[in-house]
Design a protein around this motif. Structure first.
Motif, PDB file in Angstrom:
ATOM      1  N   LYS A  80       0.829  -1.203   0.000  1.00 42.94           N
ATOM      2  CA  LYS A  80       0.000   0.000   0.000  1.00 42.94           C
ATOM      3  C   LYS A  80       0.864   1.254   0.000  1.00 42.94           C
ATOM      4  CE  LYS A  80      -4.024  -2.070   2.285  1.00 42.94           C
ATOM      5  NZ  LYS A  80      -4.856  -2.111   3.517  1.00 42.94           N
ATOM      6  N   LEU A  81       1.961   1.210   0.740  1.00 42.27           N
ATOM      7  CA  LEU A  81       2.879   2.348   0.777  1.00 42.27           C
ATOM      8  C   LEU A  81       3.506   2.589  -0.591  1.00 42.27           C
ATOM      9  CD1 LEU A  81       4.532   4.488   2.333  1.00 42.27           C
ATOM     10  CD2 LEU A  81       6.172   2.676   2.880  1.00 42.27           C
ATOM     11  N   ALA A  82       4.020   1.526  -1.213  1.00 50.99           N
ATOM     12  CA  ALA A  82       4.638   1.656  -2.536  1.00 50.99           C
ATOM     13  C   ALA A  82       3.620   2.121  -3.570  1.00 50.99           C
ATOM     14  CB  ALA A  82       5.252   0.318  -2.956  1.00 50.99           C
ATOM     15  N   ASN A  88       0.111   5.374  -9.656  1.00 60.92           N
ATOM     16  CA  ASN A  88      -0.535   6.143 -10.721  1.00 60.92           C
ATOM     17  C   ASN A  88       0.289   6.208 -11.998  1.00 60.92           C
ATOM     18  OD1 ASN A  88      -2.806   7.716 -11.566  1.00 60.92           O
ATOM     19  ND2 ASN A  88      -1.543   9.553 -11.405  1.00 60.92           N
ATOM     20  N   LEU A  89       1.530   5.728 -11.965  1.00 60.70           N
ATOM     21  CA  LEU A  89       2.388   5.753 -13.148  1.00 60.70           C
ATOM     22  C   LEU A  89       1.991   4.658 -14.135  1.00 60.70           C
ATOM     23  CD1 LEU A  89       5.873   6.093 -11.387  1.00 60.70           C
ATOM     24  CD2 LEU A  89       4.492   7.946 -12.375  1.00 60.70           C
ATOM     25  N   THR A  90       2.454   4.784 -15.368  1.00 63.75           N
ATOM     26  CA  THR A  90       2.307   3.680 -16.322  1.00 63.75           C
ATOM     27  C   THR A  90       3.032   2.461 -15.775  1.00 63.75           C
ATOM     28  OG1 THR A  90       2.195   5.183 -18.220  1.00 63.75           O
ATOM     29  CG2 THR A  90       2.838   2.893 -18.666  1.00 63.75           C
ATOM     30  N   GLY A  91       2.302   1.354 -15.698  1.00 67.48           N
ATOM     31  CA  GLY A  91       2.908   0.159 -15.102  1.00 67.48           C
ATOM     32  C   GLY A  91       3.138   0.304 -13.615  1.00 67.48           C
ATOM     33  N   GLY A  92       2.333   1.159 -12.979  1.00 63.04           N
ATOM     34  CA  GLY A  92       2.545   1.469 -11.566  1.00 63.04           C
ATOM     35  C   GLY A  92       2.488   0.248 -10.659  1.00 63.04           C
ATOM     36  N   ALA A  96       5.364  -0.932  -8.281  1.00 60.72           N
ATOM     37  CA  ALA A  96       5.053  -1.092  -6.855  1.00 60.72           C
ATOM     38  C   ALA A  96       5.425  -2.494  -6.373  1.00 60.72           C
ATOM     39  CB  ALA A  96       3.571  -0.824  -6.608  1.00 60.72           C
ATOM     40  N   ALA A  97       5.268  -3.489  -7.245  1.00 62.66           N
ATOM     41  CA  ALA A  97       5.633  -4.863  -6.882  1.00 62.66           C
ATOM     42  C   ALA A  97       7.134  -4.962  -6.601  1.00 62.66           C
ATOM     43  CB  ALA A  97       5.235  -5.832  -7.996  1.00 62.66           C
ATOM     44  N   VAL A  98       7.940  -4.319  -7.458  1.00 60.90           N
ATOM     45  CA  VAL A  98       9.393  -4.331  -7.258  1.00 60.90           C
ATOM     46  C   VAL A  98       9.751  -3.600  -5.973  1.00 60.90           C
ATOM     47  CG1 VAL A  98      11.636  -3.668  -8.217  1.00 60.90           C
ATOM     48  CG2 VAL A  98       9.828  -4.462  -9.748  1.00 60.90           C
ATOM     49  N   LEU A  99       9.134  -2.452  -5.756  1.00 59.58           N
ATOM     50  CA  LEU A  99       9.404  -1.686  -4.533  1.00 59.58           C
ATOM     51  C   LEU A  99       9.015  -2.474  -3.282  1.00 59.58           C
ATOM     52  CD1 LEU A  99       8.305   1.985  -5.331  1.00 59.58           C
ATOM     53  CD2 LEU A  99      10.573   1.231  -4.604  1.00 59.58           C
ATOM     54  N   THR A 100       7.868  -3.161  -3.344  1.00 57.30           N
ATOM     55  CA  THR A 100       7.414  -3.950  -2.200  1.00 57.30           C
ATOM     56  C   THR A 100       8.376  -5.083  -1.912  1.00 57.30           C
ATOM     57  OG1 THR A 100       5.116  -3.444  -2.807  1.00 57.30           O
ATOM     58  CG2 THR A 100       5.464  -5.218  -1.226  1.00 57.30           C
ATOM     59  N   CYS A 101       8.836  -5.750  -2.973  1.00 59.75           N
ATOM     60  CA  CYS A 101       9.824  -6.825  -2.797  1.00 59.75           C
ATOM     61  C   CYS A 101      11.119  -6.279  -2.207  1.00 59.75           C
ATOM     62  CB  CYS A 101      10.110  -7.510  -4.133  1.00 59.75           C
ATOM     63  SG  CYS A 101       8.801  -8.607  -4.706  1.00 59.75           S
ATOM     64  N   ILE A 207      -0.327  14.287  -0.526  1.00 57.91           N
ATOM     65  CA  ILE A 207       0.428  14.240   0.733  1.00 57.91           C
ATOM     66  C   ILE A 207      -0.366  13.493   1.805  1.00 57.91           C
ATOM     67  CG2 ILE A 207       1.461  15.597   2.579  1.00 57.91           C
ATOM     68  CD1 ILE A 207       3.021  15.744   0.019  1.00 57.91           C
ATOM     69  N   LYS A 208      -1.673  13.696   1.808  1.00 59.67           N
ATOM     70  CA  LYS A 208      -2.523  13.050   2.808  1.00 59.67           C
ATOM     71  C   LYS A 208      -2.471  11.536   2.691  1.00 59.67           C
ATOM     72  CE  LYS A 208      -7.258  12.955   4.612  1.00 59.67           C
ATOM     73  NZ  LYS A 208      -8.647  13.481   4.462  1.00 59.67           N
ATOM     74  N   ARG A 209      -2.603  11.021   1.432  1.00 63.79           N
ATOM     75  CA  ARG A 209      -2.542   9.567   1.215  1.00 63.79           C
ATOM     76  C   ARG A 209      -1.169   9.032   1.587  1.00 63.79           C
ATOM     77  NH1 ARG A 209      -2.972   7.838  -4.218  1.00 63.79           N
ATOM     78  NH2 ARG A 209      -3.244   5.728  -3.388  1.00 63.79           N
ATOM     79  N   ALA A 210      -0.120   9.784   1.231  1.00 62.91           N
ATOM     80  CA  ALA A 210       1.239   9.339   1.518  1.00 62.91           C
ATOM     81  C   ALA A 210       1.481   9.251   3.024  1.00 62.91           C
ATOM     82  CB  ALA A 210       2.252  10.279   0.872  1.00 62.91           C
ATOM     83  N   LEU A 211       1.067  10.273   3.739  1.00 63.48           N
ATOM     84  CA  LEU A 211       1.273  10.279   5.186  1.00 63.48           C
ATOM     85  C   LEU A 211       0.487   9.156   5.863  1.00 63.48           C
ATOM     86  CD1 LEU A 211       1.180  14.123   5.959  1.00 63.48           C
ATOM     87  CD2 LEU A 211       3.174  12.600   5.937  1.00 63.48           C
ATOM     88  N   HIS A 212      -0.720   8.892   5.360  1.00 60.40           N
ATOM     89  CA  HIS A 212      -1.527   7.813   5.931  1.00 60.40           C
ATOM     90  C   HIS A 212      -0.850   6.458   5.706  1.00 60.40           C
ATOM     91  CE1 HIS A 212      -4.785   4.772   6.015  1.00 60.40           C
ATOM     92  NE2 HIS A 212      -5.243   5.520   7.009  1.00 60.40           N
ATOM     93  N   ALA A 213      -0.322   6.241   4.493  1.00 58.41           N
ATOM     94  CA  ALA A 213       0.344   4.975   4.178  1.00 58.41           C
ATOM     95  C   ALA A 213       1.627   4.812   4.979  1.00 58.41           C
ATOM     96  CB  ALA A 213       0.652   4.897   2.678  1.00 58.41           C
ATOM     97  N   ILE A 214       2.377   5.920   5.119  1.00 62.48           N
ATOM     98  CA  ILE A 214       3.616   5.876   5.907  1.00 62.48           C
ATOM     99  C   ILE A 214       3.301   5.561   7.363  1.00 62.48           C
ATOM    100  CG2 ILE A 214       5.525   7.267   6.810  1.00 62.48           C
ATOM    101  CD1 ILE A 214       5.519   8.746   4.095  1.00 62.48           C
ATOM    102  N   ASN A 215       2.256   6.162   7.869  1.00 59.31           N
ATOM    103  CA  ASN A 215       1.873   5.915   9.269  1.00 59.31           C
ATOM    104  C   ASN A 215       1.458   4.454   9.474  1.00 59.31           C
ATOM    105  OD1 ASN A 215       1.081   6.894  12.034  1.00 59.31           O
ATOM    106  ND2 ASN A 215      -0.932   6.236  11.324  1.00 59.31           N
TER     107      ASN A 215
END
Length: 426
Positions: A80-82, A88-92, A96-101, A207-215
């Motif tokens: 969820k964080l990644a 929202n990017l092309t192939g996001g 995100a899968a690579v970042l999560t791994c 920023i709101k979504r990012a802060l929520h995911a980081i938290n």
């Protein structure tokens, strides 16, 4: 003649599909009986003495920590964080899968564990967004190999013990190479997704979504900081860091995320114990196997042969890389490290390669073996999750194989990628 008996019997047992740890032990036993290089009691002694090591105690604890984290809801929160940052990017989703791994690799220390934990969430999610199932699985399978490159890494612990190299330095050295490989994988994922028209989630970054995911993921993000910060801050050793990781993961998964209950712990401990026992058996039998190699002076023979072919360090390194790529395709990572480090590390040092740098080269080589048949364990795990035949999945991971080979070449040519952070932290 002894070498022929040793390797011949080892290959014979492997062809009979005997597990690699047992094959190493049986090959050593056959060689001891027929060649009488050491007493038969040595094999039993090796199983005990080779695992009687304080640094090696980190292995079962990191495995247990990975099991707890894998079942504790951590991978879902990391995804969820990644996804907030790149979804929202092309192939996001692929990125995100690579970042999560990559994040989960910094927690689990294991390639297959990373694929299992992330794949169960990511593959169905990517398919539901229109991604081809083969590509979705290939992304996770390939990125899962980061599990042994980004610290903490179980193979790095084994390399440190086998090569008398600082495990803490190995952990720090793996950070930039792991990030490099992840970036190259993300670039390919973007190119492929753009070609196939895979769009993002449509949810704009805020920023709101990012802060929520980081938290929500903050307790998971803190784990690698705790482990590496504690080791390099001189607070605890890598082995003690593994114990801290177990305690921390248990508290977070049970009392904060509440994904694991006290009743679940016997199952988690059993799974970790089975994995640990397998690895420790391989360590013991591989140590006996390696001892016979040393007594027969096979490492010296291999070194003389390679140095006789060329005095050019780049040519010798090319030979070593090709050998390691082949070994990674057919042998378990732990066994390969224990057997080959005494043979190859002196050669690398003799041509001026830093032992830490060579360790990273070796780990990356063997990580590539996770996605190459016939032994590629990540392929088996990914196939089990997605239901795709392993042969089909192996073809789908070919572009990622090329991406990892390219990354390996860059890491080999530029030692600073592995060694820079060590100098910074000293």
């Amino acid at each position: 003649m002894t070498a022929l008996i040793l390797f011949g019997s080892f290959v014979f047992f492997l062809l009979l599909t005997v597990p690699i740890g047992i094959s190493l032990g049986l090959a050593s036993l056959v060689t001891i009986i027929f060649a009488e290089v050491v007493s038969i009691q040595y094999l039993a002694q090796s199983l005990v003495q080779s695992t009687d090591s304080f640094p090696l105690m980190a292995v079962p604890f990191f495995i247990l920590a990975g099991e707890i984290m894998g079942k504790g809801g951590i991978s879902e929160r990391l995804f969820k964080l990644a996804n907030v940052f790149v979804g929202n990017l092309t192939g996001g989703f692929a990125i995100a899968a690579v970042l999560t791994c990559m994040f989960f690799a910094a927690i689990s220390g294991s390639g297959p564990a990373t694929v299992a934990a992330v794949g169960g969430i990511m593959i169905p999610a990517m398919v539901s967004y229109g991604y081809d199932k083969k590509f979705a699985t290939a992304v996770v399978v390939a990125a899962g190999s980061l599990g042994i490159i980004i610290p903490p890494s179980i193979p790095m612990v084994i390399y440190g013990v086998s090569g008398s190299v600082s495990i803490g330095d190995m952990f720090i050295a793996g950070i930039l190479p792991g990030i490099l490989i992840a970036v190259v994988m993300m670039i390919w994922s973007y190119i492929y997704s753009k070609k196939k028209g895979y769009k993002g989630t449509g949810e704009k970054f805020t920023i709101k979504r990012a802060l929520h995911a980081i938290n929500d993921a903050k307790w998971a993000i803190f784990i690698p900081v705790l482990i590496l910060g504690g080791i390099y801050g001189g607070i605890f050793t890598p082995t003690e860091a593994a114990v801290v990781a177990v305690v921390y993961a248990a508290i977070i998964s049970t009392f904060v995320y509440k994904e694991i209950t006290i009743k679940n712990f016997p199952t988690v401990i059993k799974d970790a114990a089975l994995t640990s026992a397998t690895i420790l058996i391989i360590i013991g039998t591989a140590n006996a196997f390696g001892r016979i190699l040393t007594l027969e002076q096979i490492p010296k023979m291999v070194a003389d042969m390679l140095l006789g072919i060329s005095s050019n360090p780049l040519v010798i390194m090319l030979f070593l890389i090709i050998l390691l790529l082949f070994v990674g395709m057919v042998m378990d990572t732990v066994a390969a490290i224990i057997i080959l480090v005494p043979i190859l590390l002196p050669i690398a040092i003799s041509i001026g390669v830093d032992p830490i740098h060579f360790g990273i080269i070796m780990i990356v080589n063997l990580a590539i073996g996770f996605i190459t048949p016939p032994v590629g364990v990540n392929l088996f795990v990914g196939s089990g999750i997605s239901g795709i035949r392993m042969e089909t999945l192996a073809r789908a991971t070919l572009p990622f194989f090329i991406a990892m080979i390219l990354s390996l070449a860059i890491i080999t040519i530029i030692p600073g990628i592995s060694l820079y952070l060590i100098e910074v932290f000293r």
